[in-house]
Enzyme design. Structure first.
Site, PDB file in Angstrom:
ATOM      1  N   ASP A 132      -8.199   7.062 -13.318  1.00  0.00           N
ATOM      2  CA  ASP A 132      -6.999   6.325 -13.707  1.00  0.00           C
ATOM      3  C   ASP A 132      -7.235   4.839 -13.979  1.00  0.00           C
ATOM      4  OD1 ASP A 132      -6.065   8.766 -12.903  1.00  0.00           O
ATOM      5  OD2 ASP A 132      -4.808   8.014 -11.287  1.00  0.00           O
ATOM      6  N   ARG A 169       1.967   5.844  -2.888  1.00  0.00           N
ATOM      7  CA  ARG A 169       0.833   5.339  -3.666  1.00  0.00           C
ATOM      8  C   ARG A 169       1.236   4.687  -4.997  1.00  0.00           C
ATOM      9  NH1 ARG A 169      -0.794  11.524  -4.723  1.00  0.00           N
ATOM     10  NH2 ARG A 169      -1.249  11.307  -2.510  1.00  0.00           N
TER      11      ARG A 169
END
Length: 459
Positions: free
Chosen positions: A16, A135
């Protein structure tokens, strides 16, 4: 093994994008990184910089695991007004600490040298007891203005906003100092609930008439139309404290490999620019690796478009018009009822097709055993792309995706990827890295097609 030319990679594992921020004209891309293996492992923030979003310079690792955990996703902002008291012009990053026994908590780090090196706070600053999935903080500046508001721009009276994914919800928090946060909303429902929500992002995009709309996006580890990970978006309004959904959520990319998309904070005025991981969690290691595995997509400028009667996102890959000479430039014409082979793309390049009248166009991209076929129904305003490299079979044939009333298609190919863009339709596919050229064939059905092909030869 050959590396992609215009897609960001790193030695070791990459997934990511994180901490995307522009400082002094340089685009910083941090990313999930395992430097010691080409498989997922203890996460660091890798780092690269660019001035054109096509040529990337690798920089030293920005954040490494410590006793509080490994370093999961997050974001970064430029605090030019020194609201955090860390120094004018500091780059402030928020990220997720992931610990096997202590769970997930949010930490902060800052840089006083333009994002090159960071100092962490002594441990996490933000916790959520009882929440195992907590998160991916996305932080940006909110500035209220007459007739609207600015997202992202670090000037004027306003406050900082954090969006954080918590299970199958998004929390909204606000702060004056980039340290202490107050929760103002818990948003639930609205997105697909077949997987934990991740990587929230909020962007203001514009339609062709110049009207603006806010769009909230979420990464979902499964359930996409391709049977893998994907990104959903939803039109919202946002007053700096509360997100109000305005329409049902939709998928932004119908290929197998576009996930965890994030936009650059501090990008030049105009439409946002975002990028995603060209991978998925259904088969995270589908292809052989040498010294690298994982790549980011081509960065894309994002606007709004009407398609199928609904507001959707149009994604415009950066650098294509510069490479091809702008819209209307023709290198080839494919006449109605004929097929034509255009010049092959040897390593990395772009293709633009313009349909002169309603009809249909088929684009075939072939290299070795890999084939990507695109069927564009220009008159009906729909598109379907398939890739032979997909390492699984989708249970049901995918329907075409509405494109809107557009007459132009763009494709980006590199040694390990194919990306297709046509109005509201986008398809991203990772393929095995290969040095052989891509062969390009265009079939025109009921329309003449004007085409242009260009190659990047250096990066």
């Amino acid at each position: 093994m050959i590396r992609p030319l215009v897609h960001l990679t790193a030695t070791g594992w990459l997934n990511d994008p994180n901490g995307l921020v522009v400082v002094d004209g340089r685009f910083h891309a941090y990313f999930q990184h395992h430097p010691d293996s080409t498989s997922w492992g203890p996460m660091h923030w890798g780092h690269a910089v660019s001035t054109d979003l096509l040529r990337w310079e690798s920089r030293p690792i920005a954040l490494s695991p410590d006793e509080h955990g490994t370093i999961f996703s997050g974001s970064a902002v430029l605090d030019s007004m020194n609201t955090a008291g860390l120094g004018a012009g500091s780059v402030v990053a928020w990220f997720t600490y992931h610990h096997e026994h202590l769970g997930e908590r949010q930490g902060r780090a800052w840089s006083l040298d333009g994002g090159e090196t960071f100092v962490k706070d002594d441990g996490p600053l933000l916790t959520a007891e009882g929440e195992p999935d907590f998160r991916d903080p996305k932080v940006f500046r909110f500035v209220s203005r007459d007739g609207g508001a600015d997202l992202d721009h670090d000037h004027g009276d306003g406050w900082w906003v954090m969006l954080v994914a918590v299970g199958r919800s998004v929390w909204v928090l606000i702060s004056d100092d980039l340290r202490s946060w107050t929760r103002t909303q818990v948003l639930t429902g609205h997105f697909d609930e077949g997987a934990v929500w991740e990587t929230p992002e909020l962007m203001r995009v514009h339609d062709p008439a110049g009207a603006s709309v806010e769009v909230l996006t979420i990464g979902l580890g499964s359930g996409s139309p391709s049977g893998s990970s994907g990104v959903q978006a939803m039109v919202v309004t946002f007053d700096g404290r509360t997100l109000r959904p305005e329409a049902p959520a939709f998928w932004v990319d119908h290929g197998t490999d576009f996930y965890a998309a994030q936009a650059w904070n501090g990008a030049p005025d105009g439409d946002p620019i975002w990028v995603g991981w060209m991978g998925n969690w259904r088969v995270p290691e589908p292809f052989p690796a040498d010294d690298w595995r994982g790549q980011l997509s081509i960065p894309r400028r994002v606007t709004a478009i009407r398609a199928g009667g609904e507001l959707r996102l149009a994604q415009h890959p950066v650098g294509v018009d510069d490479l091809l000479g702008g819209s209307g430039v023709e290198h080839h014409v494919v006449h109605d009822g004929t097929a034509r082979d255009l010049e092959p793309i040897r390593r990395a390049g772009a293709l633009r097709l313009e349909a002169m009248t309603p009809g249909a166009v088929e684009l075939q991209l072939r290299r070795g055993e890999d084939t990507v076929v695109v069927r564009w129904e220009v008159g009906d305003g729909s598109l379907l792309a398939t890739s032979s490299a997909t390492p699984w079979v989708v249970p049901e044939p995918a329907p075409p995706v509405p494109t809107g009333e557009v007459r132009e298609l763009r494709a980006i190919v590199d040694v390990a990827s194919v990306e297709i863009f046509c109005g509201a339709a986008a398809y991203s596919f990772a393929v095995v890295a290969d040095a052989r050229p891509w062969r390009v064939r265009v079939v025109a059905i009921g329309t003449d097609v004007r085409g242009a092909v260009g190659e990047w030869t250096d990066a």
